[in-house]
Design a protein around this motif. Structure first.
Motif: not given
Length: 329
Positions: A181-189, A217-223
């Protein structure tokens, strides 16, 4: 100028912010001539915004290809909102003076070819549905755009979302499904969830129906959060503060079933969603920000909606084309 003829060259200069005073007058006259003209402009804006940056060498000043020639070469056919990037590019190609062969090739070693991506658009006041190559189902809400590579489902399952979408993801243990989304990455299987990430909203929302979802976070992949069914995450764009709360997922994603449900929603939230639902712009006067609403829209017209609101909180309203002026009494 005949206002029934689309002035592509003037629209091109409008999109590039290069209109002179005389051209701007002609453009505004054409734009105001009919709702159809405004819809044409919106379609071209979506396509224009979807184009990747082009190098200077791509421009052929003074050598504009005509729309007729382009449509013959790529055989566009009837208008569709499920567009290959090559189609999106071609619809404004002549505005840039680009040749069709150029559009179908990589612009440089460091640039993704335009034809290597697919974009699905739901214009204002409309919704869209698409089936991704792996069988994943996606519903797009009004004013939304989904982009993915033609290499999708080979090395990765990655999509880019602007706006709101409901995903029913086919499970694949080897390839995670990622919504950027540019700010947040949503990850699923493999799961079912709703993402609302309109750029005009300060908060990105993710509501989970089944399975599990990870927000990073899309910036640093922090949960940021791990969701369970029946939970919703709200992430503030500034600071990425994330809160998780219980929610009614049916209400959150009711738009997918052609219903718009409000359960104690504040005035701002109601009219923000209603604007997209009907494809109009509200100008609200004398607003009481503490008002809250409980109702569901299905097949009601704009006038019927306004009459319903008037019964709950007295108002006066005036509809002028795609603009509605609403005054609380």
């Amino acid at each position: 100028m005949n206002n029934n003829i689309i002035p592509y060259s003037i629209i091109a200069k409008y999109l590039a912010d290069e209109l002179n005073d005389e051209e701007r007058i002609l453009f505004e006259k054409w734009r105001a001539a009919s709702p159809e003209n405004e819809n044409v402009l919106k379609d071209l804006q979506y396509q224009w915004n979807g184009l990747l940056p082009l190098p200077e060498s791509a421009f052929q000043k003074g050598k504009f290809n005509t729309w007729e020639k382009i449509t013959k070469e790529i055989n566009l056919g009837k208008k569709s909102f499920h567009l290959r990037w090559i189609v999106a590019a071609a619809s404004v190609a002549f505005l840039l003076g680009l040749s069709i062969p150029y559009l179908t090739k990589s612009m440089s070693e460091n640039t993704v070819p335009i034809a290597a991506q697919t974009v699905v658009v739901a214009p204002s006041g409309q919704k869209s549905y698409t089936l991704l190559p792996d069988g994943t189902k996606v519903w797009l809400n009004s004013d939304s755009k989904l982009t993915y590579s033609t290499s999708y489902n080979t090395k990765e399952r990655l999509v880019y979302l602007e706006g709101e979408a409901y995903f029913d993801v086919v499970r694949n243990e080897k390839l995670s499904f990622i919504v950027k989304t540019g700010i947040v990455d949503v990850k699923v299987l493999g799961t079912e969830f709703n993402v609302s990430a309109y750029s005009t909203n300060d908060i990105i929302q993710v509501a989970l129906v089944r399975g599990s979802v990870k927000l990073e976070s899309a910036h640093n992949a922090s949960l940021l959060a791990m969701l369970k069914p029946g939970e919703k995450a709200e992430v503030k764009r500034s600071g990425l503060h994330c809160s998780v709360l219980s929610c009614d997922v049916d209400t959150e994603s009711s738009w997918r079933l052609n219903k718009l449900c409000f359960e104690g929603a504040y005035v701002h939230d109601v009219f923000q969603k209603v604007e997209r639902w009907y494809g109009v712009k509200f100008n609200i006067l004398n607003e009481n920000k503490e008002y809250r609403y409980w109702f569901t829209l299905k097949t009601e017209s704009l006038t019927e909606l306004l009459q319903l609101i008037n019964k709950i909180t007295p108002i006066e309203y005036k509809i002028e084309g795609e603009e509605v002026t609403l005054t609380y009494k």
